[in-house]
Design a protein around this motif. Structure first.
Motif, PDB file in Angstrom:
ATOM      1  N   ASP A  38      43.114  78.799  63.252  1.00 48.45           N
ATOM      2  CA  ASP A  38      42.473  79.493  64.371  1.00 48.45           C
ATOM      3  C   ASP A  38      40.999  79.733  64.083  1.00 48.45           C
ATOM      4  O   ASP A  38      40.142  79.558  64.969  1.00 48.45           O
ATOM      5  N   HIS A  39      40.697  80.143  62.857  1.00 50.45           N
ATOM      6  CA  HIS A  39      39.306  80.414  62.488  1.00 50.45           C
ATOM      7  C   HIS A  39      38.474  79.131  62.581  1.00 50.45           C
ATOM      8  O   HIS A  39      37.358  79.134  63.132  1.00 50.45           O
ATOM      9  N   ARG A  40      39.016  78.051  62.078  1.00 46.52           N
ATOM     10  CA  ARG A  40      38.281  76.778  62.117  1.00 46.52           C
ATOM     11  C   ARG A  40      38.059  76.316  63.557  1.00 46.52           C
ATOM     12  O   ARG A  40      36.982  75.816  63.892  1.00 46.52           O
ATOM     13  N   LYS A  41      39.057  76.491  64.381  1.00 43.50           N
ATOM     14  CA  LYS A  41      38.908  76.086  65.782  1.00 43.50           C
ATOM     15  C   LYS A  41      37.840  76.923  66.472  1.00 43.50           C
ATOM     16  O   LYS A  41      37.025  76.391  67.245  1.00 43.50           O
ATOM     17  N   ARG A  42      37.810  78.224  66.193  1.00 41.28           N
ATOM     18  CA  ARG A  42      36.804  79.089  66.818  1.00 41.28           C
ATOM     19  C   ARG A  42      35.395  78.656  66.410  1.00 41.28           C
ATOM     20  O   ARG A  42      34.490  78.600  67.255  1.00 41.28           O
ATOM     21  N   LEU A  43      35.219  78.363  65.129  1.00 41.81           N
ATOM     22  CA  LEU A  43      33.890  77.942  64.667  1.00 41.81           C
ATOM     23  C   LEU A  43      33.482  76.613  65.308  1.00 41.81           C
ATOM     24  O   LEU A  43      32.340  76.452  65.743  1.00 41.81           O
ATOM     25  N   ARG A  44      34.401  75.670  65.327  1.00 41.84           N
ATOM     26  CA  ARG A  44      34.075  74.368  65.920  1.00 41.84           C
ATOM     27  C   ARG A  44      33.750  74.502  67.412  1.00 41.84           C
ATOM     28  O   ARG A  44      32.805  73.887  67.910  1.00 41.84           O
ATOM     29  N   GLY A  50      27.499  76.126  71.645  1.00 47.54           N
ATOM     30  CA  GLY A  50      26.182  76.743  71.462  1.00 47.54           C
ATOM     31  C   GLY A  50      25.266  76.036  70.488  1.00 47.54           C
ATOM     32  O   GLY A  50      24.083  76.388  70.389  1.00 47.54           O
ATOM     33  N   GLY A  51      25.780  75.043  69.773  1.00 50.77           N
ATOM     34  CA  GLY A  51      24.952  74.323  68.816  1.00 50.77           C
ATOM     35  C   GLY A  51      24.669  75.147  67.571  1.00 50.77           C
ATOM     36  O   GLY A  51      25.205  76.245  67.379  1.00 50.77           O
ATOM     37  N   ALA A  52      23.794  74.620  66.718  1.00 55.22           N
ATOM     38  CA  ALA A  52      23.489  75.271  65.447  1.00 55.22           C
ATOM     39  C   ALA A  52      22.865  76.644  65.644  1.00 55.22           C
ATOM     40  O   ALA A  52      23.016  77.529  64.796  1.00 55.22           O
ATOM     41  N   ALA A  53      22.160  76.835  66.766  1.00 54.64           N
ATOM     42  CA  ALA A  53      21.510  78.124  67.014  1.00 54.64           C
ATOM     43  C   ALA A  53      22.519  79.252  67.134  1.00 54.64           C
ATOM     44  O   ALA A  53      22.176  80.424  66.922  1.00 54.64           O
ATOM     45  N   ALA A  54      23.762  78.921  67.456  1.00 58.09           N
ATOM     46  CA  ALA A  54      24.795  79.941  67.620  1.00 58.09           C
ATOM     47  C   ALA A  54      25.500  80.276  66.311  1.00 58.09           C
ATOM     48  O   ALA A  54      26.383  81.134  66.288  1.00 58.09           O
ATOM     49  N   MET A  55      25.090  79.613  65.225  1.00 54.13           N
ATOM     50  CA  MET A  55      25.803  79.758  63.959  1.00 54.13           C
ATOM     51  C   MET A  55      24.875  80.281  62.863  1.00 54.13           C
ATOM     52  O   MET A  55      23.809  79.707  62.637  1.00 54.13           O
ATOM     53  N   PRO A  56      25.251  81.351  62.169  1.00 47.69           N
ATOM     54  CA  PRO A  56      24.498  81.733  60.978  1.00 47.69           C
ATOM     55  C   PRO A  56      24.695  80.687  59.878  1.00 47.69           C
ATOM     56  O   PRO A  56      25.611  79.862  59.938  1.00 47.69           O
ATOM     57  N   ASP A  57      23.838  80.734  58.877  1.00 46.94           N
ATOM     58  CA  ASP A  57      23.858  79.700  57.841  1.00 46.94           C
ATOM     59  C   ASP A  57      25.218  79.562  57.158  1.00 46.94           C
ATOM     60  O   ASP A  57      25.694  78.450  56.912  1.00 46.94           O
ATOM     61  N   TYR A  58      25.876  80.688  56.843  1.00 45.59           N
ATOM     62  CA  TYR A  58      27.125  80.581  56.091  1.00 45.59           C
ATOM     63  C   TYR A  58      28.226  79.936  56.926  1.00 45.59           C
ATOM     64  O   TYR A  58      29.104  79.255  56.396  1.00 45.59           O
ATOM     65  N   GLU A  59      28.166  80.108  58.259  1.00 46.51           N
ATOM     66  CA  GLU A  59      29.156  79.452  59.103  1.00 46.51           C
ATOM     67  C   GLU A  59      28.864  77.958  59.248  1.00 46.51           C
ATOM     68  O   GLU A  59      29.797  77.147  59.343  1.00 46.51           O
ATOM     69  N   MET A  60      27.596  77.585  59.253  1.00 46.44           N
ATOM     70  CA  MET A  60      27.263  76.159  59.223  1.00 46.44           C
ATOM     71  C   MET A  60      27.816  75.528  57.948  1.00 46.44           C
ATOM     72  O   MET A  60      28.339  74.412  57.961  1.00 46.44           O
TER      73      MET A  60
END
Length: 255
Positions: A38-44, A50-60
Motif C-alpha cells: 500500500d505504501h509503495r502504491k501511494r508513493l508511485r 504530481g511529479g518529483a515536485a510532490a516528493m521530498p528527497d527521501y521519498e524519491m
C-alpha cells in the motif's frame, strides 16, 4: 556386579552467532506485506500525479530503492542515506565505497543509484551536445550543475566548440582532491588542436559548495587564455560550479 562406565556427550565447539541482518533488508516470507504494498502504491501514484515536485528527497530515494529491494520497507534505508549524504543528488553521486558503508546497501542498490545518476547526466548532456552553446547558455549551466555540483572531489572539464560555437566535445581533463585539481594548460590547448576546435569553455567544481574563485583558479585561467590566444583559440568562459550556484569568471571580469 560392575557399574557401567559413566558416559558424557562430547562438547561441540561454540559457533559465533549469525550476523544480524538489518530489519530494512530482512527477507519477508511469502507475499509482500500489505502495508508495504500500500505504501509503495501511494508513493508511485503521488509521483505519477504530481511529479518529483510532490516528493521530498527521501521519498524519491524510496522510489529508486523499490526495484533493488522489492520485499522490504526501504524508508529506514532512504532516511539513513539522507542522514549520511545530505540530499538526493549527493546520494546518487556518492562514491560506491562510501555507499557501502551504510548498513543495508549492496551491489544491486548501488547499481540502480548509478543508473539513475547516469540517466540524469545523459539527459542534461543531450540538451547541449551538437548545439550552439552561446544561444543555449542556460542549458549549459544546467548540465554543469547536474554533472558536477554534488561531486565530493574536484573535477576539471573542457567544452570544445567549433567555429559556429557548437559543442563538439565535453572532456574531463583531470580529477583531484576535495580542494585541488591539477590542470595543465598545454594539454588543454593541444587537445583543442586535435579536435580542430575554435573555442573552449573551462568548467570545474568546488566541493565546498562555494564557487568563489581562488587565486590558483584565476592564475590557471589566465595561463590557458594566453596559450589559447597564441594559437588563435577563443576562451569564452571559466565556470566554477558550487552546490547551489555557479560563477562565471568572465562575468566577474577575470577574462
Amino acid at each position: 556386579m560392575r557399574r557401567p562406565n559413566s558416559f558424557q556427550e562430547p562438547q561441540l565447539p561454540l559457533m559465533d552467532p549469525a550476523p544480524a541482518v538489518p530489519a530494512m533488508m530482512a527477507p519477508v516470507a511469502g507475499r509482500v506485506p500489505s502495508y508495504i504494498k500500500d505504501h509503495r502504491k501511494r508513493l508511485r501514484d503521488r509521483f505519477m500525479s504530481g511529479g518529483a515536485a510532490a516528493m521530498p528527497d527521501y521519498e524519491m530515494l524510496e522510489l529508486v530503492l523499490f526495484r533493488a529491494i522489492p520485499r522490504a520497507d526501504v524508508k529506514p534505508l532512504a532516511r539513513a542515506l539522507m542522514d549520511r549524504f545530505g540530499d538526493f543528488n549527493r546520494v546518487l553521486s556518492a562514491d560506491p565505497e562510501r555507499l557501502k558503508e551504510v548498513a543495508g546497501i549492496g551491489d544491486s542498490v548501488i547499481t540502480d543509484l548509478k543508473i539513475v545518476e547516469a540517466a540524469a547526466h545523459r539527459m542534461a548532456r543531450s540538451r547541449v551536445i551538437d548545439r550552439p552553446v552561446m544561444s543555449g547558455w542556460d542549458a549549459v549551466i544546467d548540465y554543469c550543475h547536474t554533472s558536477m555540483a554534488h561531486r565530493e572531489t574536484e573535477q576539471f572539464r573542457v567544452f570544445y566548440l567549433d567555429r559556429k560555437n557548437i559543442l563538439i566535445a565535453d572532456e574531463e581533463q583531470a580529477r583531484g582532491t576535495v580542494d585541488h585539481v591539477p590542470v595543465y594548460p598545454r594539454e588543454v590547448v593541444k587537445r583543442a588542436l586535435e579536435l580542430n576546435a575554435s573555442a573552449l569553455i573551462l568548467v570545474h567544481n568546488h566541493p565546498s559548495g562555494d564557487p568563489s574563485p581562488s587565486e590558483a583558479d584565476i592564475a590557471m585561467t589566465a595561463q590557458i587564455e594566453t596559450a589559447a590566444q597564441v594559437l588563435g583559440l577563443t576562451l569564452h568562459d571559466h565556470i566554477i560550479v558550487g552546490k547551489s550556484r555557479e560563477l562565471s569568471l568572465r562575468a566577474e571580469g577575470f577574462i
